[in-house]
Design an enzyme around this catalytic site. Structure first.
Site, PDB file in Angstrom:
ATOM      1  N   CYS B  91      40.810  38.333  46.326  1.00 49.91           N
ATOM      2  CA  CYS B  91      41.688  37.274  45.841  1.00 49.91           C
ATOM      3  C   CYS B  91      42.677  36.889  46.938  1.00 49.91           C
ATOM      4  O   CYS B  91      43.869  36.818  46.712  1.00 49.91           O
ATOM      5  CB  CYS B  91      42.397  37.687  44.552  1.00 49.91           C
ATOM      6  N   GLY B  92      42.168  36.677  48.106  1.00 48.48           N
ATOM      7  CA  GLY B  92      42.996  36.169  49.198  1.00 48.48           C
ATOM      8  C   GLY B  92      44.060  37.170  49.596  1.00 48.48           C
ATOM      9  O   GLY B  92      43.836  38.376  49.597  1.00 48.48           O
TER      10      GLY B  92
END
Lengths: 132, 292
Positions: B91-92
């Site tokens: 998720c980044g």
């Protein structure tokens, strides 16, 4: 005369609007809040909040403890958990009672034990009163 | 020079990756909507709670015995950092930006000679920080088994924090989470839980002198303060959930785009070498025929 009433649970806002009166299950006894009530704050015990919006139109909700705050701007109930009375069934109430019983058994201090057993008794009373 | 077969395989594998990232993006988008509504519908309670607390704190007599949850122990030797992160990666920069904020805070506190204790909610933050702060870690609470984050989850964490406080384990408690601003911006935030940081007091002095309490102020504060901590934890968890999905969505979006570019490049390369091969074969045939 109408009073502004808001019922919020941690998950969402359940009711917001002007009502005639609200019956609140305060920790020291039930109380009815009408418009123009003095500023007041109370702990709630598990019980039923009865809202009458207009003559002949009312709602009843079960709350599992919380707070009521009467301010000049209206009544706010911060409920720990609130559901409409129709959706409440014996199973749910029994689960709450069991939880409270476990709390009594787990309590390590006298204060905690007293609080938990009070809650258990209140829930039992409520169950008897609602006859479910 | 990779052979045609190599190129074909590479294109196929990038295509498969793109399919996965695209699916993840769509799942994140759907979950984001749900998480966002949950975060928004939890806001009124937290706001009302704050209002009640402010008016209550304002109405207290100066000499009243108030719970330490409101005022703290008066020292700031031991700091408890409650770190809320996600259970999953991909998720980044979501997890690592929270971890960075925690690391900076913890190192500066340690440099000042304070004691730091860490309580993790969510596995990823623990994974990132466990090597550096091995001795400071108190506990890891996993949320993997929790389907939807509700008040019950937050309450058990809140109770744990209050229990630690009552046992004299720490003086100051700070909550770390990521505030959801929009799909592309999430702000890592530190929020002080104990002692309670109340907003400017001047705001809520309307008619406080005449407030009546049932049973009394102290009793109410005693139940209200632990509940407030649970509510703040709940808010942090919900904001975090929304932020995580937002971060994942934009990370997966750019991953799918990158995969698309990669496919384009590889396909071009594949076609070029295919044509080169055909040309080469033709030249061979023609020059063979001419030689006869």
């Amino acid at each position: 005369m109408a009073i502004h009433f808001e019922l919020v649970s941690p998950e969402k806002l359940l009711f917001s609007g002007d009502v005639e009166s609200v019956v609140v299950p305060g920790s020291e006894g039930e109380l009815t809040v009408l418009a123009g009530h003095a500023p007041f704050m109370s702990i709630l015990r598990p019980g039923v909040v009865a809202i009458s919006e207009a003559p002949g139109k009312s709602q009843r909700l079960f709350v599992r403890g919380g707070f009521a705050d009467v301010a000049p701007s209206g009544l706010t109930i911060l409920a720990e958990h609130a559901i409409p009375l129709d959706e409440l069934d014996a199973g749910l109430l029994d689960a709450d009672i069991r939880d409270a019983e476990e709390d009594v058994a787990d309590a390590t201090t006298d204060d905690a034990r007293r609080a938990a057993s009070e809650k258990r008794d209140q829930l039992r009373e409520l169950k008897a009163a609602l006859k479910i | 020079m990779p052979s045609l077969k190599d190129l074909r395989n590479r294109i196929a594998s990038v295509k498969a990756t793109q399919k996965i990232t695209k699916a993840m993006q769509m799942v994140a988008a759907a979950k984001l909507r749900r998480a966002q509504t949950a975060a928004e519908s939890a806001r009124p309670y937290a706001e009302r709670m704050e209002k009640v607390l402010v008016s209550l704190a304002g109405a207290l007599d100066a000499g009243a015995q108030v719970s330490g949850l409101l005022t703290g122990t008066g020292r700031d030797e031991t700091h408890l950092l409650v770190v809320c992160t996600a259970e999953r990666g991909l998720c980044g920069a979501f997890n690592s930006s929270i971890a960075r904020l925690v690391r900076d805070t913890a190192t500066s506190l340690l440099a000042q000679g304070k004691t730091v204790k860490l309580l993790f909610v969510g596995k990823k933050g623990h994974d990132i920080l466990k090597r550096q702060f091995e001795r400071q870690i108190l506990e890891l609470i996993e949320l993997r088994s929790v389907r939807t984050i509700g008040f019950d989850t937050a309450e058990s964490i809140g109770r744990k924090i209050v229990g630690l406080y009552d046992a004299g384990e720490f003086d100051v408690c700070t909550l770390f989470f990521s505030k959801f601003k929009s799909v592309i911006t999430q702000i890592p935030t530190a929020q002080q839980l104990i002692p309670l940081a109340l907003p400017s007091e001047g705001a809520a002095t309307e008619g406080l002198g005449v407030y009546e309490f049932e049973p009394d102020e102290e009793q109410i504060l005693k139940t209200l303060l632990p509940r407030n901590i649970s509510v703040q934890v709940l808010r942090a968890l919900l904001e975090n959930a929304a932020s995580e999905q937002g971060a994942r969505m934009s990370a997966m979006d750019s991953a799918s785009r990158n995969a698309g570019e990669m496919i384009k490049k590889q396909t071009l390369k594949y076609n070029r070498s295919r044509q080169a091969m055909i040309t080469k074969e033709l030249i061979e045939i023609i020059s063979g025929a001419e030689a006869l």
